[in-house]
Motif scaffolding. Structure first.
Motif, PDB file in Angstrom:
ATOM      1  N   GLN A 195       2.808   9.061 -12.891  1.00  0.00           N
ATOM      2  CA  GLN A 195       2.761   8.104 -13.991  1.00  0.00           C
ATOM      3  C   GLN A 195       2.103   6.788 -13.588  1.00  0.00           C
ATOM      4  O   GLN A 195       1.627   6.040 -14.448  1.00  0.00           O
ATOM      5  CB  GLN A 195       4.172   7.847 -14.529  1.00  0.00           C
ATOM      6  N   ASN A 196       2.076   6.484 -12.293  1.00  0.00           N
ATOM      7  CA  ASN A 196       1.501   5.227 -11.821  1.00  0.00           C
ATOM      8  C   ASN A 196       0.212   5.419 -11.027  1.00  0.00           C
ATOM      9  O   ASN A 196      -0.259   4.490 -10.375  1.00  0.00           O
ATOM     10  CB  ASN A 196       2.528   4.473 -10.967  1.00  0.00           C
ATOM     11  N   GLN A 197      -0.337   6.646 -11.065  1.00  0.00           N
ATOM     12  CA  GLN A 197      -1.631   6.935 -10.440  1.00  0.00           C
ATOM     13  C   GLN A 197      -1.603   6.811  -8.916  1.00  0.00           C
ATOM     14  O   GLN A 197      -2.571   6.370  -8.290  1.00  0.00           O
ATOM     15  CB  GLN A 197      -2.723   6.023 -11.011  1.00  0.00           C
ATOM     16  N   ASN A 198      -0.492   7.193  -8.292  1.00  0.00           N
ATOM     17  CA  ASN A 198      -0.353   7.185  -6.838  1.00  0.00           C
ATOM     18  C   ASN A 198      -0.341   8.614  -6.301  1.00  0.00           C
ATOM     19  O   ASN A 198      -0.317   9.585  -7.049  1.00  0.00           O
ATOM     20  CB  ASN A 198       0.968   6.516  -6.424  1.00  0.00           C
ATOM     21  N   PHE A 199      -0.308   8.706  -4.977  1.00  0.00           N
ATOM     22  CA  PHE A 199       0.026   9.957  -4.319  1.00  0.00           C
ATOM     23  C   PHE A 199       1.524   9.945  -4.028  1.00  0.00           C
ATOM     24  O   PHE A 199       2.050   8.970  -3.478  1.00  0.00           O
ATOM     25  CB  PHE A 199      -0.746  10.120  -3.002  1.00  0.00           C
ATOM     26  N   GLY A 200       2.211  11.022  -4.393  1.00  0.00           N
ATOM     27  CA  GLY A 200       3.630  11.135  -4.102  1.00  0.00           C
ATOM     28  C   GLY A 200       3.872  12.219  -3.067  1.00  0.00           C
ATOM     29  O   GLY A 200       3.417  13.356  -3.243  1.00  0.00           O
ATOM     30  N   TYR A 201       4.573  11.874  -2.004  1.00  0.00           N
ATOM     31  CA  TYR A 201       4.863  12.845  -0.946  1.00  0.00           C
ATOM     32  C   TYR A 201       6.359  13.130  -0.937  1.00  0.00           C
ATOM     33  O   TYR A 201       7.161  12.299  -0.513  1.00  0.00           O
ATOM     34  CB  TYR A 201       4.414  12.307   0.414  1.00  0.00           C
ATOM     35  N   ASP A 202       6.709  14.300  -1.454  1.00  0.00           N
ATOM     36  CA  ASP A 202       8.101  14.759  -1.462  1.00  0.00           C
ATOM     37  C   ASP A 202       8.202  15.914  -0.473  1.00  0.00           C
ATOM     38  O   ASP A 202       7.947  17.064  -0.832  1.00  0.00           O
ATOM     39  CB  ASP A 202       8.495  15.212  -2.865  1.00  0.00           C
ATOM     40  N   PRO A 203       8.535  15.649   0.776  1.00  0.00           N
ATOM     41  CA  PRO A 203       8.517  16.705   1.798  1.00  0.00           C
ATOM     42  C   PRO A 203       9.688  17.664   1.637  1.00  0.00           C
ATOM     43  O   PRO A 203      10.572  17.469   0.801  1.00  0.00           O
ATOM     44  CB  PRO A 203       8.614  15.928   3.098  1.00  0.00           C
ATOM     45  N   PRO A 216       0.804  -1.226   0.000  1.00  0.00           N
ATOM     46  CA  PRO A 216       0.000   0.000   0.000  1.00  0.00           C
ATOM     47  C   PRO A 216       0.833   1.271   0.000  1.00  0.00           C
ATOM     48  O   PRO A 216       0.357   2.333  -0.387  1.00  0.00           O
ATOM     49  CB  PRO A 216      -0.826  -0.115   1.282  1.00  0.00           C
ATOM     50  N   VAL A 217       2.091   1.170   0.426  1.00  0.00           N
ATOM     51  CA  VAL A 217       2.957   2.338   0.511  1.00  0.00           C
ATOM     52  C   VAL A 217       4.391   1.867   0.332  1.00  0.00           C
ATOM     53  O   VAL A 217       4.728   0.731   0.684  1.00  0.00           O
ATOM     54  CB  VAL A 217       2.781   3.070   1.865  1.00  0.00           C
ATOM     55  N   ALA A 218       5.243   2.714  -0.276  1.00  0.00           N
ATOM     56  CA  ALA A 218       6.641   2.371  -0.480  1.00  0.00           C
ATOM     57  C   ALA A 218       7.492   3.633  -0.332  1.00  0.00           C
ATOM     58  O   ALA A 218       7.020   4.745  -0.545  1.00  0.00           O
ATOM     59  CB  ALA A 218       6.864   1.746  -1.854  1.00  0.00           C
ATOM     60  N   VAL A 219       8.755   3.419   0.016  1.00  0.00           N
ATOM     61  CA  VAL A 219       9.682   4.532   0.212  1.00  0.00           C
ATOM     62  C   VAL A 219      10.261   4.959  -1.132  1.00  0.00           C
ATOM     63  O   VAL A 219      10.610   4.129  -1.988  1.00  0.00           O
ATOM     64  CB  VAL A 219      10.808   4.131   1.184  1.00  0.00           C
ATOM     65  N   THR A 220      10.373   6.271  -1.320  1.00  0.00           N
ATOM     66  CA  THR A 220      10.923   6.857  -2.529  1.00  0.00           C
ATOM     67  C   THR A 220      11.999   7.873  -2.143  1.00  0.00           C
ATOM     68  O   THR A 220      12.324   8.025  -0.964  1.00  0.00           O
ATOM     69  CB  THR A 220       9.815   7.554  -3.344  1.00  0.00           C
ATOM     70  N   GLU A 221      12.521   8.583  -3.137  1.00  0.00           N
ATOM     71  CA  GLU A 221      13.482   9.669  -2.877  1.00  0.00           C
ATOM     72  C   GLU A 221      13.488  10.569  -4.087  1.00  0.00           C
ATOM     73  O   GLU A 221      13.285  10.112  -5.206  1.00  0.00           O
ATOM     74  CB  GLU A 221      14.876   9.102  -2.601  1.00  0.00           C
ATOM     75  N   ASP A 222      13.684  11.865  -3.874  1.00  0.00           N
ATOM     76  CA  ASP A 222      13.486  12.842  -4.933  1.00  0.00           C
ATOM     77  C   ASP A 222      14.624  13.852  -4.958  1.00  0.00           C
ATOM     78  O   ASP A 222      14.989  14.413  -3.928  1.00  0.00           O
ATOM     79  CB  ASP A 222      12.150  13.565  -4.680  1.00  0.00           C
ATOM     80  N   THR A 223      15.181  14.072  -6.146  1.00  0.00           N
ATOM     81  CA  THR A 223      16.117  15.166  -6.379  1.00  0.00           C
ATOM     82  C   THR A 223      15.494  16.192  -7.320  1.00  0.00           C
ATOM     83  O   THR A 223      15.470  17.383  -7.029  1.00  0.00           O
ATOM     84  CB  THR A 223      17.441  14.655  -6.988  1.00  0.00           C
TER      85      THR A 223
END
Length: 467
Positions: free
Chosen positions: A219-227, A202-209
């Motif tokens: 692109q995958n129809q999710n919610f992305g949280y980039d704090p 249901p949830v996975a860890v990501t990282e953003d630059t």
């Protein structure tokens, strides 16, 4: 395959994905796979599901979609260790009570493939590090373990997260399940986003630059949280920059982000206060700005230098339509939609007033006798150094940077990890030091509401003598 031949590598990536077979599921499996993290936790506390039953269903689903390459190959090889960890949670709950495994109660959470972990190899998408385990967990993984989550392997990433497309020679290309094999899952967190979209977790860890949490979510129809920077601890994740990189989350339901955030950071009281404030705030008290420049329409002046050679860019008609629909929904709900552009401010570089975001976000000028691009290369000057330090400190691997470069193969537009790594060679320390000043200016502009009361706040002089 000749790995030095870009077109051959690109062809291999295109040929690798195959459309997954339709999976026949029972009612119980469907129920568990559709659960949000919040629903699983409530069920585990109530005793209507065990950690191992839930993990078993998710792992079987993960293995069914193995050919879509959502995870690195070593995670598929070690999949049973995920179920074993869930069984250990059940045993502890049986011995010490279910609250002993709170607050996450054995929730399986995939970690981005760049992160240092002791339970699964920490390759960061590099073939040279495919079997390397970290000496200790990265800081964010440690927070999940402290909260009694189960580490659900490592998701696929491009080499050291240096691409907008998720693929590498050792783990293949991550498919987008919505595209019948014809769309990418985005990057660099494409594996995490695709796993969430496929109901593997249901949830996975990501990282953003520069979008690596946000556009794979889109692109995958999710919610992305980039704090904001340092909201979550970044230690143990090999960054590309010292300014932009930030660990985040992808989830199918945003309530799961709101559930995890106070649990991981011990900020339940702060979340409660904000929720109380929002409960009494009317929509008419909320203003949302919708300027077109630079994210809907990007018109670059001909005399503006920009490293990416962006000039006249537009969103697609389909996206523009959705953007307009979103504005209509907000307005219909009583929100004040402000359809204004950013104010113009004096620019020393252009010698005329220009859009404040053009002046600050892209920040065209010369520093140390070189063109300076405020959005790109100078931020990434430290990339190779950060990679080398991560390999030495967190993995203890005896691998040279030159070997890592040689193994990070490009495959044409959209996937060129060595291109990102080469930024260290085309910028310099003076330009990197200028980034901190530019960042401060960006914040002043970004937080400016309404009209600009004083253009002087946006002015600054970046000359060789400053740096």
């Amino acid at each position: 395959l000749d790995p030095s031949h870009k077109s051959a590598l690109a062809a291999w990536y295109r040929e690798r994905p195959c459309q997954p077979r339709v999976r026949e599921l029972g009612d119980r499996e469907k129920q568990l796979l559709r659960w949000s993290a919040a629903e699983y936790i409530a069920a585990r506390k109530a005793g209507t599901v065990s950690c191992s039953e839930y993990a078993r269903v998710l792992v079987d689903h993960m293995l069914w979609y193995k050919d879509t390459q959502q995870f690195v190959v070593t995670t598929y090889d070690m999949a049973e260790t995920i179920v074993d960890a869930a069984r250990a949670m059940d045993a502890r709950a049986e011995a010490d009570g279910v609250e002993s495994i709170g607050p996450l109660y054995g929730l399986p959470v995939p970690m981005k493939g760049t992160m240092a972990t002791v339970d699964f190899p920490s390759s960061a998408g590099s073939a040279l590090l495919d079997k390397c385990f970290a000496k200790q967990d990265c800081d964010f993984t440690a927070l999940f373990k402290r909260a009694n989550a189960v580490v659900m392997g490592k998701t696929n990433v491009p080499d050291f997260a240096a691409s907008w497309v998720t693929m590498n020679p050792v783990n293949g290309r991550t498919m987008n399940l919505y595209g019948n094999g014809g769309l990418t899952s985005g990057g660099s967190s494409g594996g995490s986003a695709a796993a969430v979209a496929a109901h593997v977790a249901p949830v996975a860890v990501t990282e953003d630059t520069g979008g690596s949490t946000r556009h794979p979510a889109f692109q995958n129809q999710n919610f992305g949280y980039d704090p904001s920077r340092n909201h979550y601890p970044n230690g143990g994740n090999p960054g590309i920059s010292y300014t932009n990189d930030q660990i985040g989350l992808n989830a199918r339901e945003f309530k799961d982000v709101l559930l995890l955030d106070p649990v991981l950071l011990d900020t339940a009281e702060e979340h409660r206060k904000v929720a109380d404030d929002m409960a009494v705030r009317a929509n008419t008290d909320i203003s949302v700005g919708t300027p077109l420049f630079p994210f809907v329409e990007l018109d670059f002046p001909e005399d503006a230098y920009n490293f990416w050679d962006l000039r006249n860019c537009r969103t697609s008609p389909a996206l523009r339509d959705k953007y307009e629909q979103a504005k209509e929904v907000l307005a219909g709900a009583g929100v004040r939609v402000v359809e204004e552009e950013w104010p113009e401010v004096p620019s020393e570089w252009f010698g005329r007033p220009v859009n404040a975001v053009l002046e600050t976000l892209f920040n065209n000028r010369r520093i140390n006798n070189k063109d300076y691009d405020g959005i790109g290369a100078p931020h990434l000057h430290s990339f190779t150094g950060q990679v080398g330090e991560w390999v030495r400190t967190w993995l203890g691997a005896d691998v040279s940077l030159s070997a890592i470069w040689d193994a990070a193969l490009s495959a044409g537009d959209g996937h060129a990890p060595t291109g990102f790594m080469s930024f260290s060679a085309i910028t310099d320390e003076s330009q990197m030091r200028a980034v901190s000043v530019v960042q401060a200016q960006k914040l002043r502009v970004w937080n400016q509401s309404g009209s600009c009361s004083s253009s002087a706040v946006f002015r600054m002089s970046l000359t060789d003598s400053n740096f």
